[in-house]
Scaffold this motif. Structure first.
Motif, mmCIF file in Angstrom:
data_model
loop_
_atom_site.group_PDB
_atom_site.id
_atom_site.type_symbol
_atom_site.label_atom_id
_atom_site.label_comp_id
_atom_site.label_asym_id
_atom_site.label_seq_id
_atom_site.Cartn_x
_atom_site.Cartn_y
_atom_site.Cartn_z
ATOM 1 N N GLN A 204 0.759 -1.636 0.306
ATOM 2 C CA GLN A 204 -0.006 -0.181 0.481
ATOM 3 C C GLN A 204 1.370 1.467 0.192
ATOM 4 O O GLN A 204 0.704 2.125 -0.261
ATOM 5 C CB GLN A 204 -1.000 -0.105 0.881
ATOM 6 C CG GLN A 204 -0.530 -0.334 2.588
ATOM 7 C CD GLN A 204 -1.289 0.559 4.175
ATOM 8 O OE1 GLN A 204 -1.577 0.947 3.295
ATOM 9 N NE2 GLN A 204 -1.941 -0.190 4.544
ATOM 10 N N SER A 205 1.926 1.564 0.565
ATOM 11 C CA SER A 205 2.722 2.414 0.979
ATOM 12 C C SER A 205 3.870 2.975 -0.508
ATOM 13 O O SER A 205 2.925 4.202 -1.001
ATOM 14 C CB SER A 205 4.149 2.319 1.639
ATOM 15 O OG SER A 205 3.349 2.302 3.153
ATOM 16 N N THR A 207 2.163 2.203 -3.473
ATOM 17 C CA THR A 207 1.667 2.725 -4.492
ATOM 18 C C THR A 207 0.484 4.524 -3.749
ATOM 19 O O THR A 207 0.620 4.977 -4.919
ATOM 20 C CB THR A 207 -0.356 1.655 -4.368
ATOM 21 O OG1 THR A 207 0.498 -0.094 -4.397
ATOM 22 C CG2 THR A 207 -0.904 1.653 -4.440
ATOM 23 N N ARG A 524 -5.112 -6.079 -5.891
ATOM 24 C CA ARG A 524 -5.171 -4.870 -6.420
ATOM 25 C C ARG A 524 -6.193 -4.131 -5.982
ATOM 26 O O ARG A 524 -6.214 -2.938 -5.123
ATOM 27 C CB ARG A 524 -4.534 -4.772 -7.884
ATOM 28 C CG ARG A 524 -3.143 -4.889 -7.917
ATOM 29 C CD ARG A 524 -2.836 -4.888 -9.556
ATOM 30 N NE ARG A 524 -2.054 -5.278 -9.380
ATOM 31 C CZ ARG A 524 -1.483 -6.020 -10.368
ATOM 32 N NH1 ARG A 524 -2.741 -7.114 -11.579
ATOM 33 N NH2 ARG A 524 -0.318 -7.293 -10.755
ATOM 34 N N ILE A 527 -5.792 -3.056 -1.858
ATOM 35 C CA ILE A 527 -5.465 -2.689 -1.714
ATOM 36 C C ILE A 527 -5.957 -0.679 -1.443
ATOM 37 O O ILE A 527 -5.656 0.142 -1.365
ATOM 38 C CB ILE A 527 -4.162 -2.794 -2.153
ATOM 39 C CG1 ILE A 527 -3.747 -3.676 -2.056
ATOM 40 C CG2 ILE A 527 -2.804 -1.469 -2.391
ATOM 41 C CD1 ILE A 527 -2.450 -4.361 -3.163
ATOM 42 N N THR A 530 -7.999 0.487 0.160
ATOM 43 C CA THR A 530 -7.565 -0.133 2.343
ATOM 44 C C THR A 530 -6.419 1.246 2.086
ATOM 45 O O THR A 530 -6.923 2.211 3.438
ATOM 46 C CB THR A 530 -6.086 -1.341 2.034
ATOM 47 O OG1 THR A 530 -6.454 -2.564 2.139
ATOM 48 C CG2 THR A 530 -5.589 -0.742 3.592
ATOM 49 N N ILE A 531 -6.409 1.937 1.391
ATOM 50 C CA ILE A 531 -5.944 3.207 1.540
ATOM 51 C C ILE A 531 -6.191 4.443 1.267
ATOM 52 O O ILE A 531 -6.328 5.409 1.239
ATOM 53 C CB ILE A 531 -4.573 3.153 -0.520
ATOM 54 C CG1 ILE A 531 -4.820 2.986 -1.528
ATOM 55 C CG2 ILE A 531 -3.870 2.587 0.185
ATOM 56 C CD1 ILE A 531 -4.179 3.802 -2.887
ATOM 57 N N ASN A 534 -8.020 4.188 4.862
ATOM 58 C CA ASN A 534 -6.704 5.087 5.574
ATOM 59 C C ASN A 534 -6.822 7.037 5.328
ATOM 60 O O ASN A 534 -5.799 7.168 6.247
ATOM 61 C CB ASN A 534 -5.585 4.160 5.319
ATOM 62 C CG ASN A 534 -5.478 2.537 5.922
ATOM 63 O OD1 ASN A 534 -5.721 2.206 6.987
ATOM 64 N ND2 ASN A 534 -4.466 1.421 5.222
#
Length: 715
Positions: A204-205, A207, A524, A527, A530-531, A534
């Motif tokens: 994730q980071s 990305t 994908r 992810i 998730t971002i 977050n």
């Protein structure tokens, strides 16, 4: 096969689809018992996971002191990695464990991917059951025939175990990076006054960082003018336009070139038609869909998020209308082509189209050597009844028809057009003109869409001949360089898949191409969700932008491998080796530990820069401003702050107990609603309240003399 054959499906819906292929003896809450049949001469029991029944333990499960976030605890690395049963799934786990203990043969019938292998073996390991015969069901469709065929041709678990080892290693490495890096960066930034938790991850980071890089490019872009030369030609048979291969930063350079050739824009000039070439051109139909191409297409056409497309695909798969969704392949084998070919006319009826199909299998679509675990997404053999199709919602219908059209296009003719190129010389300057005339629509007839490129090139040109003259009127046009476009949500899928294009190191770029970018076809969309969850990116009208929180994460990890797809390239490459039996989990995790040690040592210095301090300062101010909703109506001294679950007075330490719930009569109040209530003592009419019976109603809200919220039903 023994009576004690137990089949583990990944979820109840999958178990139901398996059971429907056989005769069912009985059903209960945790399993389905099958009657004896050819595949199971003595019957079988199908049970299920509910996704992940077991998960990796959290730090506090190993050591009590690890439960509190503290820099002195880092790195958190257990001696051995242990799992626990997910709390709300204990009943189902107990049922599976009991069945496994009494079984002689256990069949892994979870999804046919790494995660399916991981789910099965994690559960098996947690039950403590050993020395059983393990078989693997490997199918790409939940249709009755395919299910029966799969159970009659079970595989051994050699490949399954390798996939499990890869997936488990990936799971543990993600846990290590997530637990340690999230605490590290959160605590270091909290020391600077930032009151937020950062979630940092192996995939994730980088990305988020790639999105940040694109936004930086856009924000720092300085548009510059450029100048090009165009001509409009008037011929006795008609008018057409041409463009010279001239592009200058300074208008005067174009004007000087015209003067050198005795030309100017105010006077017409004769042009000689130097050449006219015509060629028949053909365009093949698009490749069959993988999950990522379908996600990208659906996002472009209907603005569906990648996660939404996967959800729709899962539904269509469980309805037995399409094949396995989480595929990264654009090819099918001869076997799939054979049944699709037989059903072409039936598929045409569904779309209400008719054409003579070409039943020759072409390598562009049919190539067994390019099919590994799964083939492309196509329709199943099952021709859906009219009732099933009318029962699909609009989103399901759109996605199903997209798959149907793309698959049928393989049997349709090529798109054929005649392309004409004219070269007209004015003095010594060549002007080029391109036009095309559609000859056969072919597969494009299925889509009824004309893209912008087609519109541009579809100019019908007059029938001019070589050697003829045309009167020209010249024009110098000013244009401006444009910044890169921001990503759309569908564009993020492509960005992740082609991350190799963003990596300068040739070796890393090659690895990324080999492993097809960062993340996997199946992960994908998760992810991206998730971002979003977050708070690192926002999606408005399908355009993705980085948030202030996202910028701080990127500033913090800049220069660290966490910001680079290169890290993911190396890790994904080695994980792939583990899946092939050529790599070791122990070596991989040792390297992860070394990476964490280096990051923990370097991060405090790297976070002490002017850019980080400035970014944190801005974010802290924004946090404070975002928290304050208005003035306290009770004490008139404090401010009303957003306290996550309620709105409360900042003066509470001095005795002001004023607070407002965030939810009133099942309706969540927004900060805007509460601000209006504080400023005006009354809101406008609000919809969406619900009474105890669940019936919706509308009302204004006001504060009474005791500062309690009341309803106002007056008009």
């Amino acid at each position: 096969m023994s009576t004690k054959t137990v089949v583990l499906a990944e979820k109840p819906s999958q178990a139901k689809a398996y059971a429907e292929a056989f005769a069912i003896e009985k059903k209960d809450k945790t399993c389905i018992t099958l009657k004896p049949c050819a595949a199971f001469p003595n019957g079988a029991t199908i049970t299920w996971a509910i996704g992940h029944l077991v998960a990796l333990k959290m730090p506090q499960d190993y050591k009590e002191e690890w439960g509190k976030w503290n820099l002195s605890n880092l790195p958190i690395i257990p001696d051995r990695y242990e799992f626990k049963v997910t709390k709300d799934k204990q009943t189902q786990f107990n049922a599976v464990k009991k069945l496994f203990k009494n079984a002689e043969v256990i069949i892994n019938a979870c999804d046919v991917d790494r995660e399916g292998s991981n789910i099965f073996y994690s559960i098996l390991s947690m039950t403590g059951v050993k020395n059983k015969t393990i078989k693997r069901l490997w199918i790409n469709s939940l249709e009755t025939d395919e299910v029966r065929k799969g159970f009659n041709n079970l595989r051994d678990n050699t490949k399954d175990l390798l996939m499990y080892n890869e997936a488990k290693t990936r799971q543990i490495s993600d846990w290590l990076v997530g637990i340690n890096a999230s605490q590290l960066y959160t605590l270091l930034l909290q020391q600077k006054g930032l009151k937020t938790a950062l979630s940092v991850g192996r995939v994730q980071s980088p990305t988020v960082y790639m999105i940040y890089q694109r936004q930086q490019e856009i924000e720092n872009f300085v548009s510059k003018p450029f100048y090009e030369l165009y001509a409009e030609f008037t011929h006795e048979k008609g008018v057409y336009k041409g463009k010279a291969k001239i592009k200058e930063d300074d208008r005067q350079q174009v004007v000087a070139l015209l003067e050198k050739n005795g030309l100017d824009c105010s006077s017409p000039a004769n042009g000689i038609i130097e050449s006219v070439t015509k060629a028949m051109k053909k365009t093949k139909s698009p490749l069959l869909h993988s999950l990522s191409t379908l996600q990208t297409t659906a996002n472009k056409r209907w603005k569906y998020s990648p996660a939404k497309v996967l959800e729709i695909m899962q539904t269509l798969y469980e309805k037995k209308l399409v094949t396995y969704p989480r595929t990264d392949c654009n090819y099918i084998t001869d076997s799939e082509f054979e049944y699709l070919s037989k059903n072409v006319e039936e598929y045409q009826k569904i779309l209400g189209v008719s054409f003579k199909p070409d039943r020759t299998p072409k390598k562009r679509y049919v190539d067994g050597s390019k099919v590994q675990e799964h083939y492309a997404i196509v329709m199943t053999k099952t021709i859906p009844a009219a009732g099933i199709l009318t029962g699909l919602n609009a989103e399901e219908k759109n996605v199903y028809e997209e798959i149907l059209k793309t698959t049928l296009a393989m049997f349709h003719g090529e798109y054929v057009y005649e392309e004409t190129n004219i070269n007209t010389k004015v003095s010594n300057i060549d002007f080029f003109t391109k036009g095309k005339v559609e000859v056969e629509q072919g597969w494009k007839a299925l889509f009824n869409e004309i893209d912008d490129k087609d519109k541009e090139d579809s100019e019908v040109l007059p029938p001019v001949q070589e050697g003829e003259t045309a009167r020209s009127l010249l024009e110098v046009k000013e244009g401006f360089t444009k910044p890169p476009k921001p990503y759309t949500e569908g564009g993020l899928i492509n960005m992740m898949k082609t991350a190799g294009k963003l990596v300068e190191d040739e070796a890393d770029s090659e690895i990324l191409k080999e492993v097809e970018g960062i993340g996997t076809e199946a992960t994908r969309s998760g992810i991206i969700e998730t971002i979003k969850k977050n708070g690192y990116i926002e999606v408005k009208k399908n355009v993705v932008s980085i948030t202030e929180k996202g910028k701080i994460l990127c500033e913090a990890i800049e220069g660290n491998l966490l910001s680079s797809p290169s890290m993911t390239a190396k890790w994904e490459g080695y994980l792939k080796k583990i899946g092939e039996g050529k790599g070791s989990q122990e070596n991989f995790l040792k390297n992860i530990q070394k990476f964490l040690d280096a990051t923990i040592n370097e991060a405090p210095k790297k976070l002490n820069t002017d850019s980080i301090n400035h970014a944190v300062e801005v974010a802290v101010k924004e946090q404070v401003n975002a928290q304050v909703i208005g003035n306290c109506p009770k004490c008139n001294e404090g401010s009303i702050l957003d306290r996550k679950t309620f709105y409360g007075c900042s003066n509470y330490k001095n005795g002001c107990k004023f607070s407002l719930s965030k939810v009133v009569a099942n309706k969540k109040l927004t900060a805007t609603n509460v601000k209006k209530l504080l400023d005006k003592k009354k809101t406008t009419k609000l919809k969406g309240f619900k009474n105890k019976e669940g019936k919706e109603f509308s009302a204004k809200l006001f504060l009474d003399d005791t500062f309690k919220i009341k309803f106002d039903f007056s008009k």
